[in-house]
Design a protein around this motif. Structure first.
Motif, short mmCIF file in Angstrom:
data_model
loop_
_atom_site.label_atom_id
_atom_site.label_comp_id
_atom_site.label_asym_id
_atom_site.label_seq_id
_atom_site.Cartn_x
_atom_site.Cartn_y
_atom_site.Cartn_z
N ASP A 325 0.82 -1.21 0.00
CA ASP A 325 0.00 0.00 0.00
C ASP A 325 0.86 1.27 0.00
N GLU A 326 2.09 1.15 0.52
CA GLU A 326 2.96 2.32 0.59
C GLU A 326 3.82 2.47 -0.66
N ALA A 327 3.83 1.46 -1.50
CA ALA A 327 4.69 1.49 -2.69
C ALA A 327 3.96 2.09 -3.89
N GLU A 328 4.73 2.49 -4.87
CA GLU A 328 4.18 3.00 -6.13
C GLU A 328 4.25 1.87 -7.16
N ILE A 329 3.10 1.34 -7.53
CA ILE A 329 3.04 0.24 -8.49
C ILE A 329 3.07 0.83 -9.90
#
Length: 350
Positions: A325-329
């Motif tokens: 959820d904290e990452a940029e996909i």
């Protein structure tokens, strides 16, 4: 040249052979066709079958990663120079003013010993009325010389102010002066032979002669015999008295207990609450060996760069590596049904 930020290519938490091979192959493809730095990772243990395939083709297994949340090392860490605990308050103030820093670390051989802030220096100047402050803080004469632009006439600059010494102004006549000068005291005076002689006879630790007034050879000889240091300063009595307490070393006023520090591997989600609760502007950051790296400012959280991820062989949150959820996909490459994953930005999906 600035190194491009890594983009992690990761499969699901219980990776099978196609998940591991997809991460390896797609990272390799992206490195060949685009300008980036793509790194295959795995979110779980490699099975015996997968290891057999990797060994057969001579391919190294991707490194394990268990969380892709934003860490301290992913945000901007200010490379704030450190100060020495021997530095005077005056020099620390000048350094912090010129560098426009509100908080600076005190470091010795890479290890954090304390921190000093503009508030701490202001408190030292405004709230400390102890006349024995130089003795209590074990101030060296070299600090005094630097602070009041002085010259050592008699004595060793590397010696420390006597433990019992207090700061006095020699404004009274010699008869009165001898009633309150005690052994080890620092007497600030002018071109007064009688006052200087009285200080030597009363075993003062140091005489500070103002206005650059010459010191007679008689006084110098007697001072050496009585182990009394003599400093000459070009400043007048008022300025000397005002400055001399600023020669105190930082080690006496720095904060060294219960310091709030962060590791470069700490997750922002874990420390955000602490940073909001403790109203410091900057926090020291340490590496895995406990060495000082730099300072993390509250403003850095507004400019943090989340980890960049490409997901392969799945598109479900329940199967994704922790912290997704904290990452940029950036991309999703999959051959299964559409899952439940949501992204905050448009994403390439194949």
């Amino acid at each position: 040249m600035t190194r491009k930020k890594d983009v992690f290519v990761i499969g699901h938490k219980n990776p099978d052979t196609d998940s591991i091979c997809s991460a390896i192959a797609y990272a390799n493809l992206k490195n060949k066709i685009s300008d980036g730095n793509y790194v295959p990772k795995r979110a779980g243990e490699v099975s015996n079958e997968t290891q057999y395939v990797l060994d057969f083709f001579g391919v190294e297994s991707p490194a394990f990663i268990n969380h892709v949340g934003t860490q301290v090392k992913d945000v901007t860490i200010k490379i704030t120079p450190s100060l020495s605990k021997e530095m005077s308050l005056k020099n620390a103030w000048i350094t912090m003013r010129d560098m426009q820093e509100a908080t600076m670390p005190i470091v010795n051989e890479g290890k954090l010993e304390g921190i000093i802030s503009v508030k701490d220096i202001a408190t030292a100047n405004m709230d400390i009325y102890e006349t024995r402050i130089l003795a209590m803080s074990k101030t060296k004469y070299s600090n005094i010389l630097d602070t009041i632009d002085g010259t050592m006439v008699v004595g060793d600059p590397e010696e420390v102010v006597p433990q019992e010494g207090k700061i006095l102004i020699g404004a009274a006549n010699p008869d009165l002066l001898e009633t309150y000068v005690e052994p080890g005291d620092i007497l600030i005076t002018g071109n007064r032979f009688e006052s200087q002689l009285c200080a030597v006879e009363m075993n003062a630790g140091c005489i500070v002669v103002c206005m650059g007034a010459p010191v007679s050879k008689t006084i110098q000889k007697l001072a050496k015999e009585n182990n009394c240091s003599i400093i000459s300063t070009p400043h007048d009595t008022y300025m000397t008295a005002r400055l001399i307490s600023q020669s105190t070393p930082l080690g006496y006023f720095m904060r060294k207990e219960n310091l709030i520090t962060f590791s470069e591997d700490d997750f922002i989600s874990d420390i955000r609450g602490t940073m909001a609760k403790i109203r410091h502007r900057d926090f020291p950051v340490l590496d895995r060996e406990g060495n000082y790296i730099g300072m993390l400012s509250r403003r850095s959280l507004l400019e943090m760069d989340n980890k960049k991820i490409i997901m392969v062989d799945h598109n479900e949150k329940s199967q994704a590596v922790d912290g997704i959820d904290e990452a940029e996909i950036l991309e999703i490459i999959d051959h299964h049904r559409l899952g439940t994953l949501e992204t905050s930005m448009p994403v390439y999906f194949r």
